[in-house]
Design a protein around this motif. Structure first.
Motif, mmCIF file in Angstrom:
data_model
loop_
_atom_site.group_PDB
_atom_site.id
_atom_site.type_symbol
_atom_site.label_atom_id
_atom_site.label_comp_id
_atom_site.label_asym_id
_atom_site.label_seq_id
_atom_site.Cartn_x
_atom_site.Cartn_y
_atom_site.Cartn_z
ATOM 1 N N UNK A 240 -15.664 4.150 6.745
ATOM 2 C CA UNK A 240 -16.313 3.692 5.398
ATOM 3 C C UNK A 240 -16.713 2.233 5.606
ATOM 4 N N UNK B 261 -5.077 -4.133 2.345
ATOM 5 C CA UNK B 261 -4.891 -2.997 1.278
ATOM 6 C C UNK B 261 -6.021 -1.852 1.474
ATOM 7 N N UNK C 282 -11.867 1.950 -3.681
ATOM 8 C CA UNK C 282 -12.644 2.942 -4.360
ATOM 9 C C UNK C 282 -13.353 2.154 -5.256
ATOM 10 N N UNK C 283 -14.748 2.306 -5.438
ATOM 11 C CA UNK C 283 -15.481 1.582 -6.316
ATOM 12 C C UNK C 283 -15.542 0.263 -6.089
ATOM 13 N N UNK C 284 -15.217 -0.230 -4.912
ATOM 14 C CA UNK C 284 -15.121 -1.783 -4.509
ATOM 15 C C UNK C 284 -14.642 -2.533 -5.480
ATOM 16 N N UNK D 266 -10.062 1.158 -11.032
ATOM 17 C CA UNK D 266 -10.629 -0.095 -10.647
ATOM 18 C C UNK D 266 -9.648 -1.324 -11.211
ATOM 19 N N UNK E 20 0.644 -1.337 0.023
ATOM 20 C CA UNK E 20 -0.080 0.224 -0.010
ATOM 21 C C UNK E 20 0.712 1.241 -0.113
ATOM 22 N N UNK F 242 -21.656 6.370 -0.142
ATOM 23 C CA UNK F 242 -20.056 6.811 0.099
ATOM 24 C C UNK F 242 -19.148 6.086 -1.158
ATOM 25 N N UNK F 243 -19.496 4.886 -1.318
ATOM 26 C CA UNK F 243 -18.922 4.125 -2.512
ATOM 27 C C UNK F 243 -19.102 4.928 -3.704
ATOM 28 N N UNK G 219 -16.743 6.961 -6.703
ATOM 29 C CA UNK G 219 -16.790 6.561 -7.975
ATOM 30 C C UNK G 219 -16.724 7.574 -8.727
ATOM 31 N N UNK H 98 -8.468 0.008 5.651
ATOM 32 C CA UNK H 98 -8.081 0.629 6.594
ATOM 33 C C UNK H 98 -9.018 1.921 6.958
ATOM 34 N N UNK H 99 -10.160 2.075 6.203
ATOM 35 C CA UNK H 99 -10.994 3.258 6.334
ATOM 36 C C UNK H 99 -11.986 2.775 7.336
ATOM 37 N N UNK I 176 -7.219 7.589 2.984
ATOM 38 C CA UNK I 176 -6.512 7.292 4.332
ATOM 39 C C UNK I 176 -4.794 7.087 4.197
ATOM 40 N N UNK I 177 -4.440 6.394 3.237
ATOM 41 C CA UNK I 177 -3.077 6.074 3.190
ATOM 42 C C UNK I 177 -2.212 7.251 3.027
ATOM 43 N N UNK I 178 -2.724 8.082 2.016
ATOM 44 C CA UNK I 178 -1.721 9.366 1.952
ATOM 45 C C UNK I 178 -2.096 10.595 2.819
ATOM 46 N N UNK J 158 1.119 3.788 -3.512
ATOM 47 C CA UNK J 158 0.367 4.801 -2.914
ATOM 48 C C UNK J 158 0.373 6.040 -4.254
ATOM 49 N N UNK J 159 -0.697 6.312 -4.217
ATOM 50 C CA UNK J 159 -1.017 7.320 -5.478
ATOM 51 C C UNK J 159 -0.351 8.554 -5.396
ATOM 52 N N UNK J 160 -0.424 9.196 -4.408
ATOM 53 C CA UNK J 160 0.381 10.665 -4.394
ATOM 54 C C UNK J 160 1.898 10.510 -3.857
ATOM 55 N N UNK J 161 2.277 9.496 -3.024
ATOM 56 C CA UNK J 161 3.471 9.608 -2.476
ATOM 57 C C UNK J 161 4.251 8.167 -2.414
ATOM 58 N N UNK K 277 -4.044 2.843 -6.676
ATOM 59 C CA UNK K 277 -4.960 2.300 -5.697
ATOM 60 C C UNK K 277 -6.410 2.863 -5.913
ATOM 61 N N UNK K 278 -6.441 3.573 -7.023
ATOM 62 C CA UNK K 278 -7.960 4.084 -7.048
ATOM 63 C C UNK K 278 -8.724 3.545 -8.576
ATOM 64 N N UNK L 232 -12.879 9.115 -8.375
ATOM 65 C CA UNK L 232 -11.856 8.215 -8.933
ATOM 66 C C UNK L 232 -12.115 7.915 -10.271
ATOM 67 N N UNK L 233 -13.167 7.489 -10.745
ATOM 68 C CA UNK L 233 -13.477 7.172 -12.042
ATOM 69 C C UNK L 233 -14.336 7.905 -12.818
#
Lengths: 324, 425
Positions: A266, A259, A272-274, A177, A149, B391-392, B396, A262-263, B251-253, A153-156, A174-175, B399-400
């Motif tokens: 939520x 991965x 994202x988008x499951x 799909x 993870x 929220x999901x 979407x 952690x949220x 959350x990760x970033x 990571x997307x940004x960092x 990680x965003x 991100x998409x």
């Protein structure tokens, strides 16, 4: 079961001093007379019955109830399965699982075979390579997932930083799909390649060197020998690893859970988008996070039926290959 | 090893005896009302460890209190233990605020705290908070520990660069509504392009929902997730995306985003201050907090409850009312960033000293009034599950690039199905 263990039937010339029953055949011993043996092996069966057998049937029972874990159960018949058929998230999770399974199993098994052939032919540091390649498999999945993870990571993340150095813009690992599935599959590949490599290596070592020698004398090069001898002789082992990988791949849970789980705020798992929501993860979400045990049980039983279908298809394919 | 029959029988007899002994001990947990050994379950940071330690010594004459910090999925472990019953059920247990609603239908598994004397001291605690642990027929299941009044954290240096006011009072005067917030956020983003005022859409959506008095299911157990109050919260969240003010930070970033200034504004609860401080210790003195645009909301905060199996309800109630009296509740703020649910605590020195990380600002001036102004709302047992698809789908959009209208339709239809599954009509 009728055969009596060999040690019990005495040869005729050692005539027992006392013959309790004058009959030609020794009396058949009932199951109960083996109670000591049964007692000795009972711990496993007790543990198995309590922790595996009972839950399996209890979950089947639960699939026809509505239950939040605390209040009274209500029998709802097939309602949970009716919900399931109409639930887009369930079908999405099945799709995710299958995609992740293919994306991880194919490179895992292919890579393991190549690595095994390489390690098999290497002359020095054999033990080192074996251990080095097996280490990922004994590393904690959670630790590896957290590491992945951070790296993706997307940004960092490290990967995007390296891509940035060569002028490629940040990629949403990680965003997106599809990339989510790729990252999960990559993680599983990383974990399981070494394991399968060890199995293949054992298989390679079991092939008698004479066969290869004969092939060499007949003028076959290393590639021809690999496809003509090694692969066919590894066939049962490859089948074994395919079965094991199918079981592991369809049960993928920890990787996406760590991965993308952690949220805490939520309730929807799977990122994202499951897109990383595997079926087992969806089951966990419904049963243990939303406390909808009936629906959770329905999910796993429906998935079990789907796996049976897959197994039958798999078995048919293998059988057909045998007859040819 | 050769196993003789005698040794084998001996070993079996011993094993059987040991098993029988354990079983006998296990079932001896009778529910006499005068037990001397009480157990307390909470999670790391759920209560002040120091206050719990003091409670042990304070009640040592009558009661031996054993406190366990339970790791992992607390709610899951509690549900399993309550369902199994027996003597392993804790006498006192914490319940997280977000889980409280789902325990309301199982009220029979808990004692009514009103009968033990909570109704006499209830006025000391915030009414909206107390109400969240109440059954429709007035049984009180939970004793409030802490709450999470929200505020708007912002970076003084970045606001200065953007020509925005920096003093909390002036910021409060300028940013009152969500429209003010968009204007200020746009000004910030224009001046400091890497900086955004919004973390991500799902978080913003939750905050706006928490500001309201209605949620996804009403008191009559009807689904109301397709109505205007939800659609407005949805539109507010989507607006941050369409106006280019969404930082898309997950959350990760998040830690890195706070430390590098990607987030110049952060909407969050009082306990969130500690997260910011830990993520960016170097930014000491550069953060301030002002009231939330559009009014205060609550995010988080927990309860203590007494399961029905409690071995000594009267003593247990004394213990929790001692642990959570305003003075000790305020200590929870110092030790574990737990914002007290008792307004009397807001005037105690533990709360009124300035926070050096926030440049000496007295954050209680923002959070105190916010805590008392949080609206009362009804949270149905199925609420958290019904909220999840919104929220999901916002994720979407983020991100998409899913179109907001399609996402809204999908969210509502999924939420309806989940509601139906959970027994909502």
């Amino acid at each position: 079961m009728a055969s009596v263990p060999a040690t019990r039937s005495r040869p005729a010339r050692f005539r027992p001093r006392r013959t309790p029953v004058p009959s030609a055949r020794p009396p058949r011993r009932g199951v109960l007379s083996y109670w000591r043996q049964y007692l000795a092996i009972s711990p496993f069966y007790l543990v198995f019955a309590v922790f595996s057998l009972f839950p399996v049937f209890f979950s089947l029972f639960l699939a026809f109830q509505r239950w939040d874990g605390l209040s009274d159960m209500t029998f709802v018949g097939l309602q949970q399965f009716q919900f399931l058929v109409k639930d887009p998230v369930f079908w999405q999770s099945v799709g995710n699982t299958l995609v992740i399974w293919v994306l991880s199993t194919v490179p895992t098994l292919f890579g393991a075979l190549v690595l095994a052939a390489l390690v098999h032919s290497v002359r020095r540091f054999k033990g080192f390579y074996r251990i080095a390649l097996f280490v990922p498999n004994v590393t904690s999945i959670v630790a590896v997932s957290i590491f992945f993870a951070a790296v993706f990571s997307n940004n960092f993340g490290l990967v995007n930083a390296i891509l940035g150095l060569v002028g490629i813009g940040p990629i949403a690992w990680l965003t997106n799909p599809w990339l989510i599935k790729v990252v999960i599959a990559l993680l599983m590949t990383w974990m399981w390649t070494g394991y399968n490599m060890i199995i293949y290596l054992a298989g390679l070592q079991a092939i008698p060197p004479e066969v290869h020698e004969a092939a060499r004398i007949d003028g076959a090069g290393p590639v021809r020998a690999f496809f003509g001898i090694t692969l066919p002789m590894l066939r049962p082992i490859i089948l074994f690893t395919v079965v094991i990988s199918t079981i592991n791949g369809l049960q993928s849970f920890s990787e996406p859970q760590v991965l993308f789980g952690t949220n805490a705020a939520n309730a929807s798992l799977g990122g994202p988008g499951q897109a990383g929501l595997t079926t087992l993860l969806y089951f966990y979400q419904e049963a243990f996070m939303n406390n909808d045990y009936g629906y959770g049980a329905a999910i796993v039983w429906a998935f079990f039926l789907l796996i049976i279908v897959l197994v039958v298809v798999n078995w048919r394919l293998v059988q057909r290959g045998r007859k040819e | 090893m050769e196993l003789s029959r005698r040794r084998f029988l001996q070993a079996s007899a011993l094993t059987a005896a040991a098993a029988g002994f354990t079983a006998a001990c296990g079932s001896s947990g009778s529910t006499s009302a005068h037990g001397k050994d009480l157990t307390l379950w909470y999670w790391g940071g759920g209560l002040s460890d120091k206050v719990v330690g003091d409670a042990k010594t304070h009640f040592a004459a009558d009661i031996t209190l054993t406190a366990s910090s339970i790791g992992g999925d607390f709610k899951q472990k509690l549900v399993t233990t309550l369902a199994a019953g027996g003597s392993s059920v804790p006498d006192i247990t914490g319940i997280k605020g977000e889980d409280m609603a789902s325990f309301i239908p199982s009220a029979s598994k808990f004692l009514d705290l009103n009968e033990l004397g909570f109704k006499d001291i209830a006025s000391q605690y915030l009414a909206w908070k107390t109400k969240r642990a109440q059954t429709p027929d007035g049984k009180q299941l939970g004793f409030p520990i802490d709450i999470g009044p929200t505020g708007m954290y912002y970076r003084v240096d970045l606001f200065e660069q953007a020509g925005l006011p920096t003093d909390p009072a002036q910021v409060a005067a300028q940013v009152k509504t969500w429209d003010d917030f968009w204007a200020a956020g746009a000004q910030l983003h224009r001046a400091v392009p890497k900086s955004f005022p919004v973390r991500n859409l799902p978080e913003l959506f939750s905050i706006v929902i928490n500001q309201g008095t209605k949620r996804f299911v009403d008191e009559n157990n009807h689904f109301i997730g397709d109505q205007d109050h939800i659609r407005n919260a949805w539109n507010t969240a989507v607006k941050s995306q369409t106006s280019g003010l969404n930082g898309k930070v997950d959350d990760n970033s998040w830690n890195a985003a706070i430390a590098t200034g990607t987030l110049g504004v952060e909407l969050g609860a009082a306990w969130h201050a500690l997260d910011i401080e830990q993520a960016a210790p170097d930014l000491k003195g550069k953060w301030r907090v002002a009231p939330m645009p559009g009014g205060p909301a609550n995010d988080g905060g927990s309860f203590l409850a007494l399961p029905r199996q409690c071995r000594n309800p009267e003593q247990a109630f004394k213990i929790i009312s001692w642990i959570l009296d305003p003075e000790n509740d305020a200590r929870g703020f110092t030790d574990a960033a737990l914002f007290p649910a008792a307004p009397a605590a807001y005037k105690l020195p533990a709360m009124t000293t300035g926070d050096p990380y926030f440049g000496g600002q007295k954050t209680i001036d923002v959070f105190g009034p916010a805590a008392e102004a949080i609206p009362i709302s009804y949270e149905a047992p199925a609420d958290a599950a019904v909220m999840a698809p919104y929220r999901t789908e916002l994720g979407n959009i983020e991100n998409n690039g899913k179109s907001p209208d399609a996402a809204w339709n999908d969210a509502v239809s999924q939420a309806k199905q989940i509601a139906q599954r959970q027994g909502v009509s």
